[in-house]
Design an enzyme around this catalytic site. Structure first.
Site, PDB file in Angstrom:
ATOM      1  N   LYS A  39      24.747  -5.550  -1.105  1.00  0.00           N
ATOM      2  CA  LYS A  39      26.222  -5.686  -1.023  1.00  0.00           C
ATOM      3  C   LYS A  39      26.763  -5.016   0.233  1.00  0.00           C
ATOM      4  O   LYS A  39      27.958  -4.845   0.386  1.00  0.00           O
ATOM      5  CB  LYS A  39      26.878  -5.051  -2.248  1.00  0.00           C
ATOM      6  CG  LYS A  39      26.403  -5.592  -3.578  1.00  0.00           C
ATOM      7  CD  LYS A  39      27.003  -4.770  -4.717  1.00  0.00           C
ATOM      8  CE  LYS A  39      26.237  -4.987  -6.010  1.00  0.00           C
ATOM      9  NZ  LYS A  39      26.547  -3.953  -7.003  1.00  0.00           N
ATOM     10  N   HIS A  45       4.647   5.785  11.551  1.00  0.00           N
ATOM     11  CA  HIS A  45       4.186   5.633  10.164  1.00  0.00           C
ATOM     12  C   HIS A  45       3.245   6.831   9.941  1.00  0.00           C
ATOM     13  O   HIS A  45       2.023   6.689   9.911  1.00  0.00           O
ATOM     14  CB  HIS A  45       3.469   4.297  10.011  1.00  0.00           C
ATOM     15  CG  HIS A  45       3.219   3.850   8.598  1.00  0.00           C
ATOM     16  ND1 HIS A  45       3.384   4.675   7.497  1.00  0.00           N
ATOM     17  CD2 HIS A  45       2.806   2.651   8.107  1.00  0.00           C
ATOM     18  CE1 HIS A  45       3.085   3.992   6.395  1.00  0.00           C
ATOM     19  NE2 HIS A  45       2.731   2.759   6.740  1.00  0.00           N
ATOM     20  N   ARG A  62       0.814  -1.224   0.000  1.00  0.00           N
ATOM     21  CA  ARG A  62       0.000   0.000   0.000  1.00  0.00           C
ATOM     22  C   ARG A  62       0.842   1.266   0.000  1.00  0.00           C
ATOM     23  O   ARG A  62       0.595   2.186  -0.787  1.00  0.00           O
ATOM     24  CB  ARG A  62      -0.922   0.013   1.240  1.00  0.00           C
ATOM     25  CG  ARG A  62      -2.155  -0.841   1.126  1.00  0.00           C
ATOM     26  CD  ARG A  62      -2.513  -1.449   2.479  1.00  0.00           C
ATOM     27  NE  ARG A  62      -1.490  -2.425   2.826  1.00  0.00           N
ATOM     28  CZ  ARG A  62      -1.554  -3.704   2.461  1.00  0.00           C
ATOM     29  NH1 ARG A  62      -2.626  -4.160   1.879  1.00  0.00           N
ATOM     30  NH2 ARG A  62      -0.570  -4.548   2.728  1.00  0.00           N
ATOM     31  N   THR A  63       1.795   1.344   0.895  1.00  0.00           N
ATOM     32  CA  THR A  63       2.514   2.615   1.066  1.00  0.00           C
ATOM     33  C   THR A  63       3.359   2.934  -0.164  1.00  0.00           C
ATOM     34  O   THR A  63       3.320   4.058  -0.681  1.00  0.00           O
ATOM     35  CB  THR A  63       3.394   2.558   2.334  1.00  0.00           C
ATOM     36  OG1 THR A  63       2.602   2.061   3.414  1.00  0.00           O
ATOM     37  CG2 THR A  63       3.925   3.929   2.684  1.00  0.00           C
ATOM     38  N   ARG A  85      11.341   3.888   3.694  1.00  0.00           N
ATOM     39  CA  ARG A  85      10.829   2.872   4.630  1.00  0.00           C
ATOM     40  C   ARG A  85      12.003   2.005   5.054  1.00  0.00           C
ATOM     41  O   ARG A  85      12.794   1.552   4.220  1.00  0.00           O
ATOM     42  CB  ARG A  85       9.758   1.991   3.990  1.00  0.00           C
ATOM     43  CG  ARG A  85       9.446   0.773   4.876  1.00  0.00           C
ATOM     44  CD  ARG A  85       8.231   0.019   4.491  1.00  0.00           C
ATOM     45  NE  ARG A  85       7.023   0.746   4.841  1.00  0.00           N
ATOM     46  CZ  ARG A  85       5.811   0.189   4.895  1.00  0.00           C
ATOM     47  NH1 ARG A  85       5.666  -1.104   4.640  1.00  0.00           N
ATOM     48  NH2 ARG A  85       4.758   0.903   5.214  1.00  0.00           N
TER      49      ARG A  85
HETATM   50  N1   CP Z   1      -0.311  -0.150   5.880  1.00  0.00           N
HETATM   51  C1   CP Z   1       0.893  -0.394   5.333  1.00  0.00           C
HETATM   52  O1   CP Z   1       1.904   0.240   5.667  1.00  0.00           O
HETATM   53  O2   CP Z   1       0.887  -1.351   4.365  1.00  0.00           O
HETATM   54  P1   CP Z   1       2.152  -1.769   3.512  1.00  0.00           P
HETATM   55  O3   CP Z   1       3.146  -2.404   4.445  1.00  0.00           O
HETATM   56  O4   CP Z   1       1.649  -2.718   2.458  1.00  0.00           O
HETATM   57  O5   CP Z   1       2.721  -0.509   2.923  1.00  0.00           O
END
Ligand code: CP
Length: 320
Positions: free
Chosen positions: A97, A147, A69-70, A119
């Site tokens: 590496k 998040h 999603r993100t 991320r």
């Molecule tokens: N909600 C969320 O962060 O989903 P993903 O890990 O798929 O990005």
């Protein structure tokens, strides 16, 4: 011409266009981002033409933890605004590496990108990157820390259905200890005046969680999900974060105590919203029929709101 000449060392001065955490975000900025995301929602889902304010900009997605999603919604959000997107994962990049996250980000910035979305499994990793690059950095989830764009989309999803969140009661259920989603959502909801009821087995609710933030709302903790079902306006179910070893010590009948089953769903107030950040482990924290409830589950609406929220954050970061 924009050339990166600084070769080493963290720097103190940061752009106000970073988006690293909900904690510490001034309330007017939080409200402003939610208002912006709400205005952008028709364009986010393709019902209206977005303006092209980011035409000519390049957004780099550096995702060193898996995501559906993100990552995709940042890409869709950037493209809806006319930006180009480059994607880099740990697999297939020189991270395999041994290149560090910071070195990766510095090299990507040296290519002239306008913002870095990061991320990482490192709590505090997005802020770390921000100390070594000059372009805006957006936190797309850093370890157990925060998040923040998920909190924006969660608050937008709630606001669209419940209106003003002041005095609304929102339960967050499950693996609180390992959940950056729970932390960011709690900071945002309490700032907006809601009561957050944190629910989970004692091993998954950190001591002192009730005082992680201050705001117009409040945090309460219970280990008894059944006791609060009839009192809440929304319930956000969380996945057990097995990738952070959260499964150790969790009872095999977790669903019996903390799953949102059809029976528990029937005890919710009429109209209480059912939420989940995804990915969903069906039959564990939430049953199929509840996740797919056409009236009150907003799980896919959350995903749509995610595009709008990330458009708002990208505009704040790089539209000028
Ligand atoms: N909600 C969320 O962060 O989903 P993903 O890990 O798929 O990005």
């Amino acid at each position: 011409m924009r050339l990166i000449t600084r070769n080493h060392g963290p720097h103190a001065s940061r752009t106000a266009r970073d988006f690293l955490a909900i904690e510490g975000l001034p309330l007017p900025e939080l409200r402003g981002l939610l208002d912006s995301a709400e205005r952008l929602l028709p364009a986010a889902v393709g019902d209206a033409q977005a303006d092209q304010r980011l035409r000519g900009k390049v957004v780099a997605n550096i995702f060193f933890e898996d995501s559906t999603r993100t990552r995709v919604s940042f890409e869709v959000a950037a493209k809806r605004l006319g930006a180009e997107v480059v994607n880099l994962g740990a697999s297939g990049s020189s991270a395999s590496k041994g290149e560090s996250l910071v070195d990766t980000a510095r090299n990507i910035e040296a290519m002239g990108v306008d913002a870095i979305v990061v991320r990482t499994s490192i709590s505090g990793g997005a802020q770390l990157v921000s100390q070594f690059v000059e372009c805006p950095v957006i936190n797309a989830g850093d370890g157990r820390h925060e998040h923040p764009t998920q909190a924006l989309l969660d608050m937008l999803s709630l606001r669209l259905r419940l209106g003003d969140l002041a005095n609304k009661r929102i339960a967050i259920v499950g693996d609180i200890a390992n959940s950056r989603v729970a932390r960011s959502a709690t900071h945002a909801a309490v700032a907006l005046g809601a009561e957050v009821i944190v629910v989970g087995p004692p091993s998954l609710v950190p001591q002192g969680f009730e005082s992680i933030t201050r705001g117009a709302g409040k945090i309460t903790i219970t280990h008894d999900l059944d006791s609060i079902l009839g009192e809440i306006d929304a319930i956000m179910m969380l996945r057990i974060q097995l990738e952070r070893a959260a499964g150790n010590g969790i009872a095999s009948d977790y669903r019996t105590g903390y799953g949102l089953t059809a029976l528990r769903r029937s005890r919710l107030r009429p109209g209480a919203l059912i939420m989940h950040p995804g990915p969903v482990n069906r039959g564990v924290e939430i049953d199929d029929a509840v996740a797919d409830d056409s009236a009150d589950s907003v799980i896919l609406a959350q995903v749509s709101c995610g595009v709008a929220a990330r458009m708002a954050v990208l505009l704040r970061a790089i539209a000028h």
